[in-house]
Design a protein around this motif. Structure first.
Motif, PDB file in Angstrom:
ATOM      1  N   TYR A 156       0.859  -1.182   0.000  1.00 29.88           N
ATOM      2  CA  TYR A 156       0.000   0.000   0.000  1.00 29.88           C
ATOM      3  C   TYR A 156       0.899   1.237   0.000  1.00 29.88           C
ATOM      4  O   TYR A 156       2.064   1.157   0.352  1.00 29.88           O
ATOM      5  CB  TYR A 156      -0.850   0.064   1.288  1.00 29.88           C
ATOM      6  N   LYS A 157       0.292   2.369  -0.323  1.00 36.04           N
ATOM      7  CA  LYS A 157       1.006   3.647  -0.157  1.00 36.04           C
ATOM      8  C   LYS A 157       0.841   4.106   1.290  1.00 36.04           C
ATOM      9  O   LYS A 157      -0.098   3.702   1.973  1.00 36.04           O
ATOM     10  CB  LYS A 157       0.388   4.693  -1.074  1.00 36.04           C
ATOM     11  N   VAL A 158       1.755   4.963   1.740  1.00 33.43           N
ATOM     12  CA  VAL A 158       1.606   5.494   3.086  1.00 33.43           C
ATOM     13  C   VAL A 158       1.733   7.014   3.051  1.00 33.43           C
ATOM     14  O   VAL A 158       2.574   7.550   2.328  1.00 33.43           O
ATOM     15  CB  VAL A 158       2.617   4.831   4.072  1.00 33.43           C
ATOM     16  N   LEU A 159       0.843   7.691   3.765  1.00 33.70           N
ATOM     17  CA  LEU A 159       0.910   9.155   3.829  1.00 33.70           C
ATOM     18  C   LEU A 159       1.166   9.581   5.270  1.00 33.70           C
ATOM     19  O   LEU A 159       0.397   9.263   6.176  1.00 33.70           O
ATOM     20  CB  LEU A 159      -0.407   9.772   3.329  1.00 33.70           C
ATOM     21  N   ASP A 160       2.272  10.314   5.468  1.00 30.70           N
ATOM     22  CA  ASP A 160       2.633  10.865   6.781  1.00 30.70           C
ATOM     23  C   ASP A 160       2.052  12.277   6.838  1.00 30.70           C
ATOM     24  O   ASP A 160       2.576  13.199   6.206  1.00 30.70           O
ATOM     25  CB  ASP A 160       4.167  10.859   6.873  1.00 30.70           C
ATOM     26  N   THR A 161       0.952  12.446   7.563  1.00 33.20           N
ATOM     27  CA  THR A 161       0.270  13.752   7.540  1.00 33.20           C
ATOM     28  C   THR A 161       0.981  14.784   8.419  1.00 33.20           C
ATOM     29  O   THR A 161       0.891  15.975   8.159  1.00 33.20           O
ATOM     30  CB  THR A 161      -1.205  13.632   7.970  1.00 33.20           C
ATOM     31  N   GLY A 162       1.712  14.304   9.444  1.00 27.95           N
ATOM     32  CA  GLY A 162       2.503  15.234  10.257  1.00 27.95           C
ATOM     33  C   GLY A 162       3.507  15.978   9.391  1.00 27.95           C
ATOM     34  O   GLY A 162       3.777  17.167   9.611  1.00 27.95           O
ATOM     35  N   ALA A 163       4.030  15.296   8.368  1.00 31.22           N
ATOM     36  CA  ALA A 163       5.017  15.924   7.480  1.00 31.22           C
ATOM     37  C   ALA A 163       4.391  17.099   6.721  1.00 31.22           C
ATOM     38  O   ALA A 163       5.084  18.078   6.413  1.00 31.22           O
ATOM     39  CB  ALA A 163       5.576  14.893   6.497  1.00 31.22           C
ATOM     40  N   ILE A 164       3.092  17.021   6.442  1.00 37.13           N
ATOM     41  CA  ILE A 164       2.435  18.134   5.732  1.00 37.13           C
ATOM     42  C   ILE A 164       2.376  19.361   6.663  1.00 37.13           C
ATOM     43  O   ILE A 164       2.703  20.479   6.272  1.00 37.13           O
ATOM     44  CB  ILE A 164       1.020  17.738   5.255  1.00 37.13           C
ATOM     45  N   TYR A 165       1.974  19.110   7.944  1.00 36.76           N
ATOM     46  CA  TYR A 165       1.955  20.229   8.905  1.00 36.76           C
ATOM     47  C   TYR A 165       3.367  20.780   9.108  1.00 36.76           C
ATOM     48  O   TYR A 165       3.567  21.978   9.253  1.00 36.76           O
ATOM     49  CB  TYR A 165       1.347  19.781  10.244  1.00 36.76           C
ATOM     50  N   ARG A 166       4.342  19.885   9.110  1.00 30.27           N
ATOM     51  CA  ARG A 166       5.734  20.332   9.271  1.00 30.27           C
ATOM     52  C   ARG A 166       6.182  21.168   8.063  1.00 30.27           C
ATOM     53  O   ARG A 166       6.872  22.180   8.217  1.00 30.27           O
ATOM     54  CB  ARG A 166       6.654  19.121   9.434  1.00 30.27           C
ATOM     55  N   GLY A 167       5.799  20.741   6.848  1.00 32.52           N
ATOM     56  CA  GLY A 167       6.141  21.500   5.636  1.00 32.52           C
ATOM     57  C   GLY A 167       5.516  22.893   5.695  1.00 32.52           C
ATOM     58  O   GLY A 167       6.162  23.900   5.355  1.00 32.52           O
ATOM     59  N   LEU A 168       4.282  22.953   6.167  1.00 34.90           N
ATOM     60  CA  LEU A 168       3.621  24.257   6.289  1.00 34.90           C
ATOM     61  C   LEU A 168       4.328  25.119   7.340  1.00 34.90           C
ATOM     62  O   LEU A 168       4.485  26.325   7.159  1.00 34.90           O
ATOM     63  CB  LEU A 168       2.143  24.072   6.661  1.00 34.90           C
ATOM     64  N   ALA A 169       4.787  24.477   8.425  1.00 34.62           N
ATOM     65  CA  ALA A 169       5.521  25.222   9.462  1.00 34.62           C
ATOM     66  C   ALA A 169       6.816  25.798   8.875  1.00 34.62           C
ATOM     67  O   ALA A 169       7.168  26.951   9.152  1.00 34.62           O
ATOM     68  CB  ALA A 169       5.826  24.304  10.653  1.00 34.62           C
ATOM     69  N   CYS A 170       7.502  25.035   8.038  1.00 33.05           N
ATOM     70  CA  CYS A 170       8.735  25.526   7.396  1.00 33.05           C
ATOM     71  C   CYS A 170       8.422  26.748   6.532  1.00 33.05           C
ATOM     72  O   CYS A 170       9.138  27.758   6.568  1.00 33.05           O
ATOM     73  CB  CYS A 170       9.357  24.454   6.497  1.00 33.05           C
ATOM     74  N   ALA A 171       7.338  26.648   5.751  1.00 37.47           N
ATOM     75  CA  ALA A 171       6.978  27.751   4.847  1.00 37.47           C
ATOM     76  C   ALA A 171       6.553  28.977   5.666  1.00 37.47           C
ATOM     77  O   ALA A 171       6.860  30.118   5.307  1.00 37.47           O
ATOM     78  CB  ALA A 171       5.853  27.318   3.916  1.00 37.47           C
ATOM     79  N   TYR A 172       5.875  28.721   6.784  1.00 41.54           N
ATOM     80  CA  TYR A 172       5.443  29.817   7.665  1.00 41.54           C
ATOM     81  C   TYR A 172       6.679  30.551   8.206  1.00 41.54           C
ATOM     82  O   TYR A 172       6.763  31.773   8.180  1.00 41.54           O
ATOM     83  CB  TYR A 172       4.610  29.229   8.812  1.00 41.54           C
ATOM     84  N   LYS A 173       7.647  29.767   8.647  1.00 44.10           N
ATOM     85  CA  LYS A 173       8.883  30.351   9.193  1.00 44.10           C
ATOM     86  C   LYS A 173       9.638  31.115   8.097  1.00 44.10           C
ATOM     87  O   LYS A 173      10.054  32.259   8.304  1.00 44.10           O
ATOM     88  CB  LYS A 173       9.756  29.224   9.766  1.00 44.10           C
TER      89      LYS A 173
END
Ligand code: DC
Length: 222
Positions: free
Chosen positions: A27-44
Motif C-alpha cells: 500500500y502507499k503510506v501518507l505521513d500527515t505530520g510531514a504536511i503540517y511540518r512543511g507548512l511550518a517551514c513555509a510559515y517560518k
C-alpha cells in the motif's frame, strides 16, 4: 480503495508501523505530520511572526500550493514550489507545527489533500485525527500509544549520537508539551475514534506490532 487510519501520540511508533505495514501490504503510506511540518517551514521562511489567527490567514492567502510526491520511498512536501523535505525534523519545526496545526482553516486545507490521496490509493494514512475527522469511514482504524517515558526513550535512542542532540529530560518535556497541545486543542484533538483499535506498544517491539496489526487487517479485509 482500502484506507487504513493510524493515529497516535508523538513517538508512539506510528510512522514506523505505517511504513512496515505498507511494505507488507504493498500500500502507499501518507505521513500527515510531514504536511503540517512543511507548512511550518513555509510559515517560518515567510516570516509571519508569532502564531495567531491573523498571521495564519495571511499565510494561507499567500500559500497557493501544497504538493506531496514520493521519490525513492521518501515523501516530499513542497509548499509554494519550495521542497522543505530536508528541514522537516528539527525540534523548532516540531514546536511550530504544533502551534499552527490547531487552526481550523489551515486544517481544512490539509484535509483536502489527505482525502484526495485516500480516494486514489489503497493506503495507510497516519496522523492525529485521521480516524475521527479526515477518514471517518476508514476500513480499519488503529490508535497507537505507549508510556511517556518509553516514547521519550525511543526518541532519545534515535538522536543521541547527533550533534547538539537534546537531553532525555528535554525530550520528555517537549513530548509532554506536544501531547498536551494535541489533546487539548478545540479542533480535531488527538483521541481515538469510537471504532478505533487501541494498541499500547510499551511492551511490544516493531515486529510484534506489525504482526498483530496484520492479523487484524486480514480478518477485517478478507
Ligand atoms: O506526527 P508529527 O510529529 O510529525 O506531527 C507534527 C505536528 O503536526 C504535531 O504537533 C501535530 C500536528 N498534526 C496534526 O495536528 N494532525 C495530524 N493529522 C498530524 C500531525
Amino acid at each position: 480503495m482500502i484506507n487504513i487510519a493510524i493515529d497516535g501520540y508523538v513517538g508512539s511508533g506510528k510512522s514506523t508501523l505505517a511504513k512496515g505495514l505498507a511494505k507488507k501490504l504493498n500500500y502507499k503510506v501518507l505521513d500527515t505530520g510531514a504536511i503540517y511540518r512543511g507548512l511550518a517551514c513555509a510559515y517560518k521562511a515567510g516570516g509571519y511572526g508569532e502564531v495567531c489567527q491573523e498571521s495564519i490567514d495571511n499565510f494561507l492567502n499567500n500559500c497557493k500550493t501544497i504538493e506531496i510526491f514520493f521519490k525513492d520511498e521518501l515523501q516530499h512536501v513542497v509548499v509554494c514550489n519550495v521542497d522543505y523535505t530536508q528541514y522537516l525534523r528539527t525540534e523548532e519545526i516540531s514546536m511550530l507545527a504544533a502551534q499552527i496545526s490547531p487552526y481550523k482553516n489551515l486544517r481544512e486545507k490539509v484535509k483536502t489533500i489527505q482525502q484526495d490521496f485516500a480516494s486514489k490509493n489503497n493506503c495507510i494514512i497516519e496522523g492525529r485525527d485521521i480516524g475521527t475527522v479526515v477518514l471517518p469511514n476508514a476500513d480499519i482504524k488503529f490508535f497507537i500509544t505507549a508510556s511517556e517515558e518509553i516514547r521519550a526513550n525511543r526518541r532519545f535512542a534515535q538522536i543521541k549520537e547527533t550533534p547538539n542532540s537534546p537531553t532525555y529530560e528535554n525530550i520528555l518535556k517537549d513530548l509532554r508539551e506536544r501531547d498536551y497541545k494535541d489533546e487539548h486543542r478545540l479542533i480535531a484533538p488527538l483521541k481515538p475514534a469510537k471504532d478505533s483499535i487501541i494498541i499500547d506498544t510499551s511492551n511490544m517491539n516493531l515486529e510484534q506490532t506489525i504482526e498483530y496489526c496484520l492479523k487484524i487487517i486480514k480478518l477485517k479485509i478478507n
